[in-house]
Design a protein around this motif. Structure first.
Motif, short mmCIF file in Angstrom:
data_model
loop_
_atom_site.label_atom_id
_atom_site.label_comp_id
_atom_site.label_asym_id
_atom_site.label_seq_id
_atom_site.Cartn_x
_atom_site.Cartn_y
_atom_site.Cartn_z
N GLU B 175 0.83 -1.21 0.00
CA GLU B 175 0.00 0.00 0.00
C GLU B 175 0.86 1.25 0.00
OE1 GLU B 175 -3.22 0.09 2.66
OE2 GLU B 175 -3.72 -2.03 2.38
N GLY B 176 1.50 1.51 -1.10
CA GLY B 176 2.30 2.73 -1.22
C GLY B 176 3.76 2.48 -0.94
N SER B 177 4.59 3.31 -1.52
CA SER B 177 6.03 3.07 -1.49
C SER B 177 6.62 3.27 -0.10
CB SER B 177 6.73 3.98 -2.49
OG SER B 177 6.54 5.33 -2.10
N THR B 178 5.99 4.10 0.73
CA THR B 178 6.52 4.30 2.08
C THR B 178 6.32 3.05 2.92
OG1 THR B 178 5.84 6.60 1.84
CG2 THR B 178 6.50 5.87 4.04
N HIS B 179 5.12 2.48 2.82
CA HIS B 179 4.86 1.21 3.50
C HIS B 179 5.86 0.16 3.04
CE1 HIS B 179 1.00 3.08 4.32
NE2 HIS B 179 0.71 2.10 5.15
N GLU B 240 10.79 7.78 6.00
CA GLU B 240 9.62 6.90 5.85
C GLU B 240 8.92 6.70 7.19
OE1 GLU B 240 12.64 6.19 4.69
OE2 GLU B 240 12.40 6.02 2.51
N SER B 243 7.17 9.84 8.22
CA SER B 243 6.03 10.24 7.38
C SER B 243 4.79 9.40 7.70
CB SER B 243 6.39 10.15 5.90
OG SER B 243 6.30 8.81 5.46
N LEU B 244 4.98 8.20 8.24
CA LEU B 244 3.83 7.32 8.49
C LEU B 244 3.35 7.33 9.94
CD1 LEU B 244 4.06 3.97 6.50
CD2 LEU B 244 2.52 5.91 6.18
#
Lengths: 317, 317
Positions: B175-179, B240, B243-244
């Motif tokens: 679910e998204g590049s950060t995850h 990362e 940001s989450l």
């Protein structure tokens, strides 16, 4: 008192003594060992209900996980020196841990082997031990050195351990000294470390009998690129085994039963007297049971006629 | 086709190459390694549902069991060279074995580590790997060498792996590049082998961060006979992670989350420039996060004030 990994290791496994050439022992990210020449390395794992019955005394599990690895050192002609232990336990049971450590260290001290590190984890009961020994570069005893015509020998007696396990599993504990003797062979196998080292410059090939004679001699044959022919009447069977089981059952245990931890080795016929003398010198009985022959696989003969054995050994999967 | 232990080993684990100084490799009673000086030895075990979630890709399990051991070598300043593997499997699943071996060998080849032996057994999924490395007698990096006043450093960033595992366990795959970036930190940890060797003559003490910063720095302090004071604002947190998660959660992951496999080390303040230069030379970021102090235990400060961290690390039992 609930204990964490570090408390358990400190209490049960960090023992002084037997610390030959240990520069860093238990308690750091790794152990550091002072080694000056080639080393032999092996690992063997015991899983509850697979390699030993559930409820086996903790002492016997601790003893066994070292014994099976010492047996691998014996089969290489190596001198066992150090070990690490990966122990997985459902919960930190103090009585069990005390027994396990007692069994492990009783054998370790006898062979002057130091436990230098390990990992303690939670999970289904599994003990995995890695052994490290020193070995002479010129005297590495391999499986693959046998030649057609070499004599095939085994040390001690075969089949007692498998028979003892069968008696244990039938719950026949303590029913007479003969039963006990066989059960003891399963519970406290005696790895042939001294004999292995004595044979290192003499035998052409060697393997330890852990999966059963036919299976293990079969590995030796495959590695040596030949076959073997053995005679059932030459199998070394103990008086205890023969007194409790009919001859055909005793023979089946000797050919196919595992966990003997005797050595099966080969030597040129010209070496027969020296082999006998050297093993007598270290107090290890051995018997010639056949020869390496051209071809593949292990032929079993009774009174010179080929027979098909009942079991050909333990299969890991 | 059902395969036995020997077939599986031959097919998946007996690989040529990376056979530096291996006199006897897979397939005998023990491996024989040509060693000429001190060796470092460690073992780490991964149990399914304890150390990794059930259903973790086989590649990641194979990679991980080597990575955690390489990390122990890094923390000693050793050069990893050889390993043995004790693998316990419920059944011989070919797809799983292929993946496991691919993950293990991808990392082994990168570090030029040879798999020289092992044991394959049936039982609950457990992988135990023993690593052997060479080490310079004069440059053994221990936990216990720290002195009051030494700077405390960590390499890389902290907390990503624990956050990634939490995301994986919530099923937030892809679910998204950060995850994905955080999950990758958990799945494919990068042991700091080169940095560890570079620090061996420079750092006063070191440990790898596997149980969480506070727990592992605590072990270093206990072994060094002192305490440590670290500042939360100096913790190296990835973009990362920040940001989450809110800052307090990111900080909790960094202080108490395990599986980072970064190095935590100490060095005399006079060495600060050399430490920076040496680590820059091997491309390894590091940050000073505090100091060793008199006393015991790890004090955590935020803006100079003591705080009580949420989690103090993984407990093995």
């Amino acid at each position: 008192v609930a204990q964490d990994e570090f408390g358990i290791i400190e209490r049960y496994f960090a023992r002084p003594g037997a610390s030959r050439d240990v520069l860093v022992g238990i308690g750091d990210d790794a152990a550091v060992l002072d080694v000056a020449g080639p080393i032999a390395v092996a690992v063997d794992t015991l899983v509850e209900n697979v390699h030993f019955p559930s409820g086996l005394p903790a002492e016997a599990v601790g003893y066994r996980v070292l014994a099976v690895n010492l047996s691998d050192m014996a089969a290489m002609g190596a001198e066992p020196r150090w070990c690490t232990l990966a122990l997985t336990l459902p919960q930190p049971d103090e009585t069990w841990l005390e027994g396990f450590a007692a069994g492990l260290f009783s054998l370790a001290e006898r062979h002057n082997v130091a436990l230098v590190g390990g990992d303690l984890t939670r999970g289904p009961l599994t003990a995995s031990l890695q052994i490290i020994g020193t070995i002479d570069r010129e005297a590495i005893l391999r499986r693959g050195g046998g030649h057609v015509g070499d004599d095939v020998y085994v040390t001690g007696t075969l089949g007692d351990s498998a028979a003892g396990l069968a008696l244990l599993e039938e719950g026949m504990v303590g029913e007479g000294s003969t039963h006990v003797a066989l059960q003891e062979r399963f519970l406290w196998p005696e790895p042939r470390v001294t004999a292995g080292r004595a044979l290192a410059r003499l035998a052409s090939a060697a393997i330890d009998v852990s999966d059963g004679l036919i299976a293990d001699l079969g590995h030796l044959c495959a590695a040596s690129g030949c076959g073997a022919a053995i005679d059932t009447e030459r199998l070394p069977l103990s008086a205890e085994l023969l007194s409790l089981f009919p001859p055909n059952v005793a023979e089946a245990y000797a050919l196919g039963g595992g966990d003997d931890y005797e050595l099966c080795f080969t030597a040129a016929p010209a070496q027969a007297q020296t082999v006998e003398a050297v093993l007598a010198g270290v107090g290890c009985p051995a018997r010639k049971i056949g020869r390496l022959v051209a071809g593949t696989g292990v032929q079993v003969r009774r009174d010179g006629e080929p027979v098909v054995p009942v079991s050909t050994g333990y299969r890991h999967f």
